[in-house]
Design an enzyme around this catalytic site. Structure first.
Site, mmCIF file in Angstrom:
data_model
loop_
_atom_site.group_PDB
_atom_site.id
_atom_site.type_symbol
_atom_site.label_atom_id
_atom_site.label_comp_id
_atom_site.label_asym_id
_atom_site.label_seq_id
_atom_site.Cartn_x
_atom_site.Cartn_y
_atom_site.Cartn_z
ATOM 1 N N GLY A 267 41.182 -10.862 4.019
ATOM 2 C CA GLY A 267 42.050 -10.034 4.844
ATOM 3 C C GLY A 267 42.385 -10.665 6.182
ATOM 4 N N VAL A 268 42.973 -9.852 7.034
ATOM 5 C CA VAL A 268 43.401 -10.349 8.340
ATOM 6 C C VAL A 268 42.303 -10.128 9.371
ATOM 7 C CG1 VAL A 268 45.851 -9.993 7.990
ATOM 8 C CG2 VAL A 268 44.464 -8.103 8.827
ATOM 9 N N GLY A 269 42.379 -10.860 10.462
ATOM 10 C CA GLY A 269 41.499 -10.593 11.598
ATOM 11 C C GLY A 269 40.368 -11.583 11.723
ATOM 12 N N ASN A 270 39.575 -11.327 12.771
ATOM 13 C CA ASN A 270 38.485 -12.236 13.131
ATOM 14 C C ASN A 270 37.431 -12.330 12.042
ATOM 15 O OD1 ASN A 270 39.443 -12.812 15.733
ATOM 16 N ND2 ASN A 270 38.820 -10.761 16.380
ATOM 17 N N ILE A 271 37.082 -11.176 11.466
ATOM 18 C CA ILE A 271 35.967 -11.154 10.521
ATOM 19 C C ILE A 271 36.332 -11.930 9.260
ATOM 20 C CG2 ILE A 271 34.537 -9.624 9.107
ATOM 21 C CD1 ILE A 271 34.691 -7.596 11.427
ATOM 22 N N GLU A 293 47.264 -13.278 1.183
ATOM 23 C CA GLU A 293 48.468 -12.824 1.873
ATOM 24 C C GLU A 293 48.740 -13.695 3.097
ATOM 25 O OE1 GLU A 293 48.969 -8.386 2.626
ATOM 26 O OE2 GLU A 293 48.531 -9.172 4.604
ATOM 27 N N ASN A 383 45.788 -0.779 12.969
ATOM 28 C CA ASN A 383 46.924 -1.635 12.578
ATOM 29 C C ASN A 383 47.687 -1.010 11.421
ATOM 30 O OD1 ASN A 383 46.146 -3.697 14.455
ATOM 31 N ND2 ASN A 383 44.562 -4.332 13.025
ATOM 32 N N GLY A 387 47.926 -5.329 3.226
ATOM 33 C CA GLY A 387 47.869 -5.654 1.792
ATOM 34 C C GLY A 387 46.541 -5.300 1.161
HETATM 35 O O1 0RQ Z 1 38.280 -3.050 18.873
HETATM 36 O O2 0RQ Z 1 39.612 -4.865 19.803
HETATM 37 O O3 0RQ Z 1 39.112 -2.809 21.156
HETATM 38 O O4 0RQ Z 1 37.281 -4.443 20.598
HETATM 39 O O5 0RQ Z 1 38.344 -2.402 15.873
HETATM 40 O O6 0RQ Z 1 37.585 -5.017 15.164
HETATM 41 O O7 0RQ Z 1 35.507 -6.267 14.796
HETATM 42 O O8 0RQ Z 1 37.446 -7.433 15.999
HETATM 43 O O9 0RQ Z 1 37.518 -6.881 13.516
HETATM 44 O O10 0RQ Z 1 39.685 -8.220 13.967
HETATM 45 O O11 0RQ Z 1 38.465 -8.228 11.766
HETATM 46 O O12 0RQ Z 1 39.725 -6.189 12.550
HETATM 47 C C1 0RQ Z 1 39.785 -3.359 10.127
HETATM 48 C C2 0RQ Z 1 40.949 -3.518 12.308
HETATM 49 C C3 0RQ Z 1 39.217 -5.233 11.669
HETATM 50 C C4 0RQ Z 1 41.438 -5.255 10.527
HETATM 51 C C5 0RQ Z 1 40.357 -4.327 11.154
HETATM 52 C C6 0RQ Z 1 37.271 -1.738 16.555
HETATM 53 C C7 0RQ Z 1 36.551 -2.885 17.230
HETATM 54 C C8 0RQ Z 1 37.739 -3.705 17.742
HETATM 55 C C9 0RQ Z 1 38.830 -4.778 15.694
HETATM 56 P P1 0RQ Z 1 38.592 -3.844 20.219
HETATM 57 P P2 0RQ Z 1 36.983 -6.474 14.962
HETATM 58 P P3 0RQ Z 1 38.876 -7.492 12.963
HETATM 59 C C10 0RQ Z 1 45.338 -7.534 4.051
HETATM 60 C C11 0RQ Z 1 44.327 -7.089 4.939
HETATM 61 C C12 0RQ Z 1 43.523 -3.445 7.887
HETATM 62 C C13 0RQ Z 1 44.596 -4.276 7.270
HETATM 63 C C14 0RQ Z 1 44.075 -5.173 6.223
HETATM 64 C C15 0RQ Z 1 42.573 -4.474 9.905
HETATM 65 C C16 0RQ Z 1 38.760 -3.554 16.627
HETATM 66 O O13 0RQ Z 1 40.851 -6.046 9.543
HETATM 67 O O14 0RQ Z 1 43.492 -4.077 10.589
HETATM 68 O O15 0RQ Z 1 42.979 -5.062 5.711
HETATM 69 N N1 0RQ Z 1 42.536 -4.231 8.582
HETATM 70 N N2 0RQ Z 1 44.847 -6.127 5.887
HETATM 71 O O16 0RQ Z 1 35.695 -2.426 18.241
HETATM 72 C C17 0RQ Z 1 36.061 2.501 16.278
HETATM 73 C C18 0RQ Z 1 34.910 1.890 14.338
HETATM 74 C C19 0RQ Z 1 35.342 0.542 14.532
HETATM 75 C C20 0RQ Z 1 36.150 0.283 15.646
HETATM 76 C C21 0RQ Z 1 35.839 -1.571 14.525
HETATM 77 N N3 0RQ Z 1 34.136 2.222 13.293
HETATM 78 N N4 0RQ Z 1 35.304 2.829 15.218
HETATM 79 N N5 0RQ Z 1 36.538 1.250 16.502
HETATM 80 N N6 0RQ Z 1 36.436 -1.039 15.591
HETATM 81 N N7 0RQ Z 1 35.156 -0.619 13.863
HETATM 82 C C22 0RQ Z 1 45.397 -9.013 4.180
HETATM 83 C C23 0RQ Z 1 45.567 -9.727 2.915
HETATM 84 O O17 0RQ Z 1 45.478 -10.892 2.891
HETATM 85 C C24 0RQ Z 1 45.816 -8.964 1.699
#
Ligand code: 0RQ
Length: 500
Positions: A267-271, A293, A383, A387
């Site tokens: 997926g997307v993002g740092n993790i 994606e 966000n 996908g």
């Molecule tokens: O907030 O930025 O204010 O600190 O969410 O979290 O830990 O930096 O993680 O950048 O990997 O994003 C799910 C958002 C994770 C992303 C999500 C807060 C946390 C932080 C970001 P700050 P991290 P990541 C298709 C894949 C949906 C779309 C998808 C995403 C911010 O992965 O948008 O999957 N996914 N597309 O503090 C409140 C909680 C929290 C929280 C995290 N439980 N409650 N805030 N945060 N958990 C791609 C393909 O290739 C198919």
């Protein structure tokens, strides 16, 4: 052609971004290219932002409806949004400013599966598309459009829009076209099986097509994609990566993943970016392919080290130094990366056929494996679903990962019930946190709950979650409807989930 030179003869009027503004009245629906910041239109959105500010300054309304492939760069989800110029937005976003406006209901936001976008657009559910603004390295007189670092939904938008502007971006190498494999699916019932049997299969052509009579002009630009740096992986994320790597290794050793391995999606993002780096370093795992994606930074070294053999995606969402590295060694990369329209990169049938292993990030998961990756408290968009649904529902193995807590431990990512669910228990097979991994396959609800609490929840929340389960009403799925959102209520009222 290997240089970055602009094509010599452009048979379309050259316009300034400011001149394009005249073609975009208040209320227009504009489809911009871009899937993430990669390949996004840049100059026209900025000019529109300035125009909106001047209109607002003299008391005139100016807002447009904005479509893109997925999220977009700074120019749209930040600058255009800051100018209060977006009334409606689909299908995904990633900007802090736009997020705030959506959550204040100043912008209507349609959060949807990304492979659905082209057909929803074609069937008219977004209304008429007045104008498409598409970034390209070249447009030919007969209407071949060579896109830049993403494909997304641009081939469809070029077909549907009444009028078209091409942003000719000389920053991007014209060689990017060598990655593109473009085909636009006809509507049902005229769809044949899509003959992709391997992540690298090519079935289309390297250009999108537009009726040249619709092209009202080209705008010259020279700006990079501006992909933000990924944060350095913390200890928790490294542990998540190690759990996933160990699990995949075990599945492979037991013969549940074939010897040649299966294509991965991340997926997307740092993790997700950090996870891929961790998987690449796991020397016991065989080299693998990706059917995904977005192609993110971590994949570049993996490809160079021979750990990643090939990748299919819809965008090169890489930082500027990584894009330069790809361009500088393009002969190496050109045969190892394919960029497809999002309708194909995220196509459920192909994902199922290839046996993709999907790995996405959750905001939170509940005791039964339902996942929320888009809405904090079930109310505030982060966000969007992106996908993740397409890959989770159709993958051979579907994994969701998240640190067990967020906000310095005040928030548990394992909760009794998610107040918003975008990937449900019927599709999610594995949940992973830094604490461990819960393999939910073959488990009934109570078994799922116990393994998720023991393996994934942070120790500080385990007693609460066990207590919740013990006090819940017995049924196929145990829940206490008075308490299922107690943690979320506490968080809203006191700033932390556990009682003070
Ligand atoms: O907030 O930025 O204010 O600190 O969410 O979290 O830990 O930096 O993680 O950048 O990997 O994003 C799910 C958002 C994770 C992303 C999500 C807060 C946390 C932080 C970001 P700050 P991290 P990541 C298709 C894949 C949906 C779309 C998808 C995403 C911010 O992965 O948008 O999957 N996914 N597309 O503090 C409140 C909680 C929290 C929280 C995290 N439980 N409650 N805030 N945060 N958990 C791609 C393909 O290739 C198919």
């Amino acid at each position: 052609r290997e240089d970055n030179a602009m094509p010599q003869a452009i048979p379309f009027p050259q316009l300034t971004p400011q001149e394009v503004v005249d073609f975009i009245p208040h209320g227009a629906t504009v489809a911009f290219s871009g899937f993430s910041p990669a390949g996004s239109a840049k100059a026209v959105p900025l000019a529109l932002a300035d125009h909106a500010k001047s209109e607002h300054a003299v008391g005139r309304p100016y807002q447009i409806r904005v479509l893109t492939g997925a999220s977009s760069g700074r120019c749209i989800d930040e600058e255009l949004a800051s100018a209060l110029a977006i009334a409606w937005r689909a299908p995904y976003q990633g900007g802090k400013t736009l997020r705030r406006q959506i959550n204040a209901q100043q912008v209507e936001y349609v959060d949807m599966h990304l492979s659905h976008v082209p057909q929803m657009a074609a069937w008219g559910f977004f209304g008429k598309i007045d104008l498409a603004v598409v970034e390209a390295t070249e447009i030919t007189a007969d209407g071949r459009v060579y896109l830049t670092s993403s494909i997304g939904a641009s081939p469809t938008y070029l077909q549907l829009a009444d009028k078209v502007i091409i942003e000719l971006n000389r920053h991007h190498s014209p060689r990017l076209r060598e990655l593109a494999d473009i085909t636009v699916l006809p509507p049902p019932p005229h769809r044949n099986p899509i003959p992709i049997h391997d992540p690298m299969t090519r079935i289309g052509v390297p250009y999108a097509v537009v009726d040249p009579r619709k092209v009202i002009g080209v705008v010259a630009t020279d700006a990079g994609d501006d992909v933000e740096d990924f944060s350095v992986a913390g200890e928790d994320v490294a542990r998540i990566g190690a759990h996933v790597a160990q699990f995949l290794l075990q599945e492979w050793t037991m013969g549940r993943i074939p010897k040649t391995f299966l294509p991965l999606q991340a997926g997307v993002g740092n993790i997700a970016n950090a996870l891929m780096a961790a998987l690449g370093q796991c020397a016991d795992l065989p080299a693998f392919m990706m059917y995904s994606e977005v192609f993110q930074d971590a994949l570049v070294p993996l490809m160079e080290q021979g750990r990643l053999l090939g990748a299919s995606a819809t965008s090169l969402t890489v930082t500027t130094p990584m894009l330069k590295r790809i361009i500088d060694h393009f002969d190496f990369y050109a045969s190892r990366i394919v960029l497809r329209p999002q309708e194909i990169s995220n196509h459920p049938g192909i994902i199922r056929r290839l046996g993709v292993i999907s790995m996405n990030t959750a905001i939170e998961a509940d005791l039964y494996g339902n996942v929320n990756s888009s809405h904090v408290y079930g109310m505030d968009i982060m966000n969007g679903i992106g996908g993740s649904g397409e890959f989770t529902r159709n993958g051979y193995l579907s994994i969701f990962m998240t640190p067990s807590t967020a906000k310095a431990g005040k928030v548990s990512a394992i909760v009794p019930m998610c107040p918003h669910i975008d990937n449900n228990e019927h599709s999610v097979q594995v949940v992973v946190t830094e604490q461990g991994l819960a393999d939910l396959r073959g488990l009934g609800p109570l078994q799922r709950a116990r393994v998720i609490i023991e393996n994934c929840a942070h120790p500080a929340y385990r007693d609460y979650l066990h207590g919740y389960l013990a006090g819940a009403r017995t049924g196929h799925i145990r829940h206490d409807l008075r308490r299922c959102f107690e943690l979320h209520r506490n968080l809203l009222e006191t700033g932390q989930m556990l009682p003070v």
